[in-house]
Write a protein that holds these residues in place. Structure first.
Motif, PDB file in Angstrom:
ATOM      1  N   VAL A  43      61.109  27.072  57.260  1.00 63.47           N
ATOM      2  CA  VAL A  43      60.215  27.572  56.205  1.00 63.47           C
ATOM      3  C   VAL A  43      59.812  29.003  56.559  1.00 63.47           C
ATOM      4  CG1 VAL A  43      58.084  27.206  54.931  1.00 63.47           C
ATOM      5  CG2 VAL A  43      59.371  25.233  55.811  1.00 63.47           C
ATOM      6  N   ILE A  44      60.022  29.916  55.637  1.00 67.84           N
ATOM      7  CA  ILE A  44      59.704  31.337  55.842  1.00 67.84           C
ATOM      8  C   ILE A  44      58.664  31.748  54.804  1.00 67.84           C
ATOM      9  CG2 ILE A  44      60.616  33.685  55.937  1.00 67.84           C
ATOM     10  CD1 ILE A  44      63.359  32.472  56.516  1.00 67.84           C
ATOM     11  N   ALA A  45      57.512  32.228  55.270  1.00 69.85           N
ATOM     12  CA  ALA A  45      56.437  32.694  54.369  1.00 69.85           C
ATOM     13  C   ALA A  45      56.622  34.176  54.083  1.00 69.85           C
ATOM     14  CB  ALA A  45      55.073  32.432  55.005  1.00 69.85           C
ATOM     15  N   MET A  46      56.690  34.548  52.817  1.00 71.64           N
ATOM     16  CA  MET A  46      56.826  35.950  52.398  1.00 71.64           C
ATOM     17  C   MET A  46      55.537  36.362  51.693  1.00 71.64           C
ATOM     18  SD  MET A  46      60.825  36.130  51.223  1.00 71.64           S
ATOM     19  CE  MET A  46      60.694  34.783  50.029  1.00 71.64           C
ATOM     20  N   ASP A  47      54.553  36.821  52.506  1.00 68.39           N
ATOM     21  CA  ASP A  47      53.228  37.147  51.973  1.00 68.39           C
ATOM     22  C   ASP A  47      53.279  38.293  50.976  1.00 68.39           C
ATOM     23  OD1 ASP A  47      51.879  35.189  53.435  1.00 68.39           O
ATOM     24  OD2 ASP A  47      51.820  36.439  55.222  1.00 68.39           O
ATOM     25  N   ASP A  48      54.164  39.271  51.204  1.00 70.83           N
ATOM     26  CA  ASP A  48      54.207  40.430  50.318  1.00 70.83           C
ATOM     27  C   ASP A  48      54.638  40.079  48.904  1.00 70.83           C
ATOM     28  OD1 ASP A  48      53.394  41.999  52.371  1.00 70.83           O
ATOM     29  OD2 ASP A  48      55.420  42.662  52.936  1.00 70.83           O
ATOM     30  N   PHE A  49      55.382  38.963  48.736  1.00 72.94           N
ATOM     31  CA  PHE A  49      55.907  38.614  47.419  1.00 72.94           C
ATOM     32  C   PHE A  49      55.287  37.343  46.849  1.00 72.94           C
ATOM     33  CE2 PHE A  49      59.129  40.877  49.842  1.00 72.94           C
ATOM     34  CZ  PHE A  49      59.420  41.923  48.983  1.00 72.94           C
ATOM     35  N   GLY A  50      54.366  36.690  47.615  1.00 73.50           N
ATOM     36  CA  GLY A  50      53.760  35.456  47.131  1.00 73.50           C
ATOM     37  C   GLY A  50      54.757  34.323  47.003  1.00 73.50           C
ATOM     38  N   GLN A  51      55.714  34.239  47.927  1.00 72.64           N
ATOM     39  CA  GLN A  51      56.787  33.247  47.837  1.00 72.64           C
ATOM     40  C   GLN A  51      56.987  32.557  49.190  1.00 72.64           C
ATOM     41  OE1 GLN A  51      60.103  35.607  46.604  1.00 72.64           O
ATOM     42  NE2 GLN A  51      59.508  35.629  44.441  1.00 72.64           N
ATOM     43  N   VAL A  52      57.642  31.397  49.138  1.00 71.38           N
ATOM     44  CA  VAL A  52      58.044  30.657  50.333  1.00 71.38           C
ATOM     45  C   VAL A  52      59.529  30.334  50.194  1.00 71.38           C
ATOM     46  CG1 VAL A  52      57.822  28.510  51.624  1.00 71.38           C
ATOM     47  CG2 VAL A  52      55.786  29.692  50.823  1.00 71.38           C
ATOM     48  N   THR A  53      60.305  30.645  51.239  1.00 76.35           N
ATOM     49  CA  THR A  53      61.741  30.337  51.253  1.00 76.35           C
ATOM     50  C   THR A  53      61.987  29.164  52.201  1.00 76.35           C
ATOM     51  OG1 THR A  53      62.355  32.611  50.759  1.00 76.35           O
ATOM     52  CG2 THR A  53      64.038  31.232  51.782  1.00 76.35           C
ATOM     53  N   ILE A  54      62.713  28.146  51.703  1.00 77.51           N
ATOM     54  CA  ILE A  54      63.018  26.945  52.490  1.00 77.51           C
ATOM     55  C   ILE A  54      64.526  26.881  52.667  1.00 77.51           C
ATOM     56  CG2 ILE A  54      62.721  24.458  52.678  1.00 77.51           C
ATOM     57  CD1 ILE A  54      60.484  24.668  50.612  1.00 77.51           C
ATOM     58  N   VAL A  55      64.979  26.749  53.919  1.00 77.18           N
ATOM     59  CA  VAL A  55      66.404  26.669  54.251  1.00 77.18           C
ATOM     60  C   VAL A  55      66.632  25.351  54.982  1.00 77.18           C
ATOM     61  CG1 VAL A  55      68.336  27.776  55.417  1.00 77.18           C
ATOM     62  CG2 VAL A  55      66.464  29.165  54.496  1.00 77.18           C
ATOM     63  N   GLY A  56      67.534  24.529  54.451  1.00 80.11           N
ATOM     64  CA  GLY A  56      67.802  23.267  55.124  1.00 80.11           C
ATOM     65  C   GLY A  56      68.494  22.269  54.227  1.00 80.11           C
ATOM     66  N   ASN A  57      68.266  20.966  54.527  1.00 81.97           N
ATOM     67  CA  ASN A  57      68.866  19.874  53.782  1.00 81.97           C
ATOM     68  C   ASN A  57      68.362  19.879  52.344  1.00 81.97           C
ATOM     69  OD1 ASN A  57      68.796  16.938  52.755  1.00 81.97           O
ATOM     70  ND2 ASN A  57      70.241  16.860  54.467  1.00 81.97           N
ATOM     71  N   SER A  58      69.259  19.658  51.392  1.00 81.29           N
ATOM     72  CA  SER A  58      68.873  19.700  49.980  1.00 81.29           C
ATOM     73  C   SER A  58      67.804  18.667  49.660  1.00 81.29           C
ATOM     74  CB  SER A  58      70.103  19.483  49.099  1.00 81.29           C
ATOM     75  OG  SER A  58      71.051  20.485  49.321  1.00 81.29           O
ATOM     76  N   ARG A  59      67.929  17.481  50.245  1.00 80.10           N
ATOM     77  CA  ARG A  59      66.933  16.436  49.970  1.00 80.10           C
ATOM     78  C   ARG A  59      65.558  16.836  50.493  1.00 80.10           C
ATOM     79  NH1 ARG A  59      65.147  12.532  53.082  1.00 80.10           N
ATOM     80  NH2 ARG A  59      66.778  12.929  54.628  1.00 80.10           N
ATOM     81  N   ALA A  60      65.543  17.381  51.717  1.00 81.37           N
ATOM     82  CA  ALA A  60      64.263  17.817  52.277  1.00 81.37           C
ATOM     83  C   ALA A  60      63.666  18.970  51.472  1.00 81.37           C
ATOM     84  CB  ALA A  60      64.443  18.212  53.735  1.00 81.37           C
ATOM     85  N   ILE A  61      64.538  19.863  50.991  1.00 83.33           N
ATOM     86  CA  ILE A  61      64.039  20.983  50.184  1.00 83.33           C
ATOM     87  C   ILE A  61      63.422  20.473  48.893  1.00 83.33           C
ATOM     88  CG2 ILE A  61      64.749  22.995  48.843  1.00 83.33           C
ATOM     89  CD1 ILE A  61      66.717  23.662  51.011  1.00 83.33           C
ATOM     90  N   ASP A  62      64.063  19.520  48.227  1.00 84.93           N
ATOM     91  CA  ASP A  62      63.513  18.964  46.988  1.00 84.93           C
ATOM     92  C   ASP A  62      62.153  18.332  47.231  1.00 84.93           C
ATOM     93  OD1 ASP A  62      65.747  19.806  45.658  1.00 84.93           O
ATOM     94  OD2 ASP A  62      66.794  17.865  45.811  1.00 84.93           O
ATOM     95  N   GLU A  63      62.013  17.619  48.375  1.00 83.78           N
ATOM     96  CA  GLU A  63      60.717  17.028  48.679  1.00 83.78           C
ATOM     97  C   GLU A  63      59.666  18.113  48.917  1.00 83.78           C
ATOM     98  OE1 GLU A  63      61.410  14.565  52.026  1.00 83.78           O
ATOM     99  OE2 GLU A  63      62.513  13.011  50.917  1.00 83.78           O
ATOM    100  N   GLY A  64      60.052  19.191  49.600  1.00 86.20           N
ATOM    101  CA  GLY A  64      59.105  20.282  49.841  1.00 86.20           C
ATOM    102  C   GLY A  64      58.688  20.965  48.562  1.00 86.20           C
ATOM    103  N   VAL A  65      59.640  21.207  47.650  1.00 90.75           N
ATOM    104  CA  VAL A  65      59.310  21.840  46.369  1.00 90.75           C
ATOM    105  C   VAL A  65      58.373  20.954  45.565  1.00 90.75           C
ATOM    106  CG1 VAL A  65      60.259  22.625  44.177  1.00 90.75           C
ATOM    107  CG2 VAL A  65      61.424  23.202  46.315  1.00 90.75           C
ATOM    108  N   ALA A  66      58.632  19.618  45.574  1.00 93.31           N
ATOM    109  CA  ALA A  66      57.744  18.697  44.859  1.00 93.31           C
ATOM    110  C   ALA A  66      56.342  18.731  45.443  1.00 93.31           C
ATOM    111  CB  ALA A  66      58.326  17.283  44.920  1.00 93.31           C
ATOM    112  N   LEU A  67      56.245  18.815  46.783  1.00 98.49           N
ATOM    113  CA  LEU A  67      54.931  18.899  47.422  1.00 98.49           C
ATOM    114  C   LEU A  67      54.203  20.178  47.006  1.00 98.49           C
ATOM    115  CD1 LEU A  67      52.810  17.954  49.480  1.00 98.49           C
ATOM    116  CD2 LEU A  67      54.149  19.143  51.238  1.00 98.49           C
ATOM    117  N   LEU A  68      54.934  21.301  46.992  1.00 91.44           N
ATOM    118  CA  LEU A  68      54.308  22.576  46.612  1.00 91.44           C
ATOM    119  C   LEU A  68      53.804  22.540  45.179  1.00 91.44           C
ATOM    120  CD1 LEU A  68      56.660  25.247  48.249  1.00 91.44           C
ATOM    121  CD2 LEU A  68      54.374  24.567  48.964  1.00 91.44           C
TER     122      LEU A  68
END
Length: 720
Positions: free
Chosen positions: A330-355
């Motif tokens: 998980v990479i926090a990009m404070d300057d752009f108000g965004q979060v980049t997630i790199v990894g397993n597609s299933r884990a990414i979907d769960e993270g996006v749902a949590l956000l």
């Protein structure tokens, strides 16, 4: 005159002493007479001059070296005093002499066994020594030379423009663009300095390097977008438009770095400084990780409420339960108000749902890619103040992806960003675009003109044109009771003062008949107070806004009366003056009229003057305490009538002078008659000239002058 004498011997000491018109020059030459004089290179020359002209100095050097002088320039004016115990060979003596001559704008050069005296500014066109690339060490620093320096990396034309500021008036730096070379003409010492500068600039950047990163697990083209977002920096610039207004713009740029993806070799190519290359290496190490289960992907989520760091922390808390090989990055990009997630597609979907749940449940932002640009027109506020207020209301993501700039008309805002964000901003702007609070006051005036209705009507027309576009002035309420000639004004102080000034200018054209009255005196003789009454009456009654009609004042001593013929509105002032002057003991009593011309707020000035007077009289004993003078404000003329003890009046005048420095100037109206040109033809060129010149007083924001044509009299009515 004594000339140089040579005595035959093996080694002789020749002493030359020159004396011309009272000036003397001495020089010693130590030489061997066994060698021919014209070709002798081992002569030792010493300089010892006192009040010698430069023509004598050059002539001495010619005879000492055996070289004739070609006078292509006149010798410098003045004399030379130079004493040196050292002796020089011919080359060194030439260098010393040229150092002296160059300070006078000339120099000597040797060509074909002759000495040429030339002006420095003509040396560029002379047959001077020319070299390519480097300057030989044997060239002395005083010589004027030309060096051609080819460039390897830098461009000739821009470098010539920069180096031209470093050469003297007689020197030059010329660019040969086709050959990418520089031609330098200066003294050898200065040319060596310039060559050192060129050598330092004309070389490759040692800090810039190129590195290729092979991507092992992900696709290079997929990594390019998150790498660009991570390596970019926000740059703010002020752009000046055609009207001279500054507009703030924001862009994301990769400073000192260039990256690209090569799908053929599945690699990332980076070029930049060593520090930036290292940052790319660290970012790729985070992003290029092997997939474990399911498809591996990268997802960037735009946040609405949460800060990127807080969102990354919560995601890492959830992912901490997963095995290390399955745990996403998980990479926090404070300057752009965004979060980049790199990894397993299933884990990414769960993270996006949590956000989506913890970031306000907003379903539109992750998939909202439609951008919109719109122009919002403002009615009251300034664009800059609205933009600053909006930046404080938006979250980090909205500030990063939304652009807001002031419109060219100065009355609108241009908004560009995601459609949902633009809609939110449009809904907020009406709440911020509110009119400023305006203080209002009431003023009642009594008009002296018998045609009060006509004067007020004309003043309304001029006032409307004068304040066109000013909403506070347009809201001014004007009511006239023609029977009593009482005018009531309700509005801002600035609008009331402007209308009053305009009305006075209109009233000045109205004629009022004189009245004659007798004033009986009680104490003074009529003939004694006539002169001060006339002087004070002029000071008190004369106004810049109205033509002055001087009263006729005559003393009648037998009847102890004063006969006054004046305008009806002048008698109130004259009666007050007579009462002041008609006193039994005027020795310690003074009456003075103090002008308030140019003051927009007389009441404020009177208040500040009273405070200043109290400060000036503070600390006096009870026996020495001054009674404050009587102060009356005459609204007709705008002047102050001050009476009291002489010392008190003097202190009050001093306090008024101090208080005036804190008051702003006011606008007034004047009629300017044209004699030669047509007023209508002059109006527009004059307005264009005023628009180009801007405000005269840069310390204050002062409206531009108002101009109007009065065709009946071929005049211009100016308010400024």
């Amino acid at each position: 005159m004594r000339c140089i004498a040579f005595f035959p011997s093996l080694v002789v000491l020749v002493v030359a002493s020159l004396q011309c018109l009272g000036n003397t020059a001495e020089a010693w030459i130590e030489r061997s007479i066994d060698e021919p004089e014209a070709t002798d290179r081992t002569d030792r020359i010493s300089f010892n001059f006192k009040d010698a002209s430069f023509e004598q100095v050059i002539d001495f050097f010619s005879r000492a070296t055996g070289l004739p002088v070609i006078w292509e320039a006149d010798p410098p004016a003045g004399t030379l005093n130079y004493r040196s115990p050292a002796s020089y060979d011919r080359a060194e003596a030439m260098r010393v002499l040229n150092i002296i001559l160059q300070s006078r704008g000339v120099m000597l050069r040797i060509s074909d066994d002759m000495l040429y005296l030339q002006k420095l500014d003509r040396m560029q066109r002379s047959n001077i020594p020319t070299f390519v690339g480097k300057l030989p060490a044997e060239v002395t620093s005083d010589q004027i030379v030309t060096v051609v320096r080819p460039l390897d990396i830098a461009m000739a034309k821009p470098m010539a423009e920069r180096l031209a500021e470093l050469v003297a008036e007689y020197g030059s730096v010329t660019a040969m663009e086709q050959q990418n070379s520089l031609v330098l003409t200066e003294t050898a010492a200065q040319v060596r300095r310039l060559l050192m500068i060129i050598d330092e600039v004309d070389r490759a950047d040692p800090d810039s390097q190129v590195e290729i990163f092979t991507i092992e697990h992900a696709k290079a083209s997929e990594l390019l977008e998150p790498l660009t977002a991570l390596m970019s920096r926000r740059i703010e610039r002020y752009v000046v438009d055609q009207r001279g207004q500054q507009t703030l713009t924001e862009d994301e740029e990769m400073l000192d770095l260039t990256i690209s993806a090569d799908d053929r070799t599945n690699s990332i190519i980076a070029r930049g400084t060593q520090a930036r290359i290292q940052a790319v290496r660290d970012a790729i190490a985070l992003l290029d990780v092997p997939a474990v289960t399911g498809a591996r992907s990268i997802r960037t989520v735009a946040l609405t409420v949460l800060a990127p760091r807080d969102a990354a922390r919560r995601l890492n808390e959830v992912y901490s339960k997963l095995p290390d090989r399955e745990r996403p990055t998980v990479i926090a990009m404070d300057d752009f108000g965004q979060v980049t997630i790199v990894g397993n597609s299933r884990a990414i979907d769960e993270g996006v749902a949590l956000l989506r749940e913890i970031d306000g449940g907003n379903e539109t932002h992750p998939g909202d890619t439609h951008r919109l640009m719109t122009v919002v027109t403002l009615e009251h506020a300034q664009p800059a103040s609205i933009i600053n207020a909006l930046r404080g209301l938006l979250n980090n993501r909205q500030v990063a992806v939304t652009k807001m700039v002031a419109g060219a008309d100065g009355e609108s805002i241009i908004v560009s960003g995601l459609a949902s964000d633009v809609a939110n901003i449009e809904s907020i702007i009406p709440a911020l675009d509110r009119p400023a609070r305006v203080d209002r006051e009431v003023r009642i005036l009594t008009l002296e003109s018998p045609m009060a209705g006509r004067a007020v009507s004309r003043a309304r027309e001029l006032f409307a044109k004068q304040t066109e576009g000013d909403e506070t002035a347009a809201a001014l309420v004007i009511e006239l009771n023609e029977d009593d000639r009482v005018l009531t004004l309700v509005g801002t102080a600035a609008a009331i003062n402007t209308f009053t000034s305009t009305l006075r200018a209109v009233e000045s054209a109205t004629t009022i008949n004189r009245e004659t009255r007798q004033i009986r005196l009680t104490h003074a003789e009529p003939s004694q107070i006539v002169t001060p009454l006339r002087t004070l009456g002029r000071q008190l009654l004369e106004s810049k806004d109205e033509p002055y009609v001087e009263p006729r004042i005559e003393p009648v001593d037998p009847l102890n009366v004063i006969l006054i013929s004046a305008l009806p509105n002048q008698f109130s002032v004259l009666n007050s003056l007579v009462e002041t002057l008609d006193r039994p003991d005027p020795s310690d009593y003074q009456f003075r009229v103090m002008s308030l011309a140019g003051v927009s707020k007389p009441s404020e000035l009177i208040k500040r003057t009273g405070a200043a007077y109290d400060i000036l009289t503070r600390g006096r004993d009870d026996d020495d305490r001054l009674e404050k003078p009587t102060v009356e404000h005459d609204e007709l003329t705008g002047n102050l009538i001050v009476s009291g003890r002489t010392e008190a009046v003097g202190l009050y005048e001093r306090a008024l002078s101090e208080a005036r420095q804190l008051m702003p100037p006011s606008r007034e109206g004047r009629m300017i008659a044209l004699r030669q040109a047509n007023a209508t033809d002059v109006l527009q060129p004059l307005r264009d000239l005023l628009d180009r010149t801007g405000s005269i007083d840069t310390a204050r924001t002062i409206p531009s002058p108002v101009l109007e044509v009065v065709e009946q009299t071929n005049s211009l009515y100016v308010v400024a």
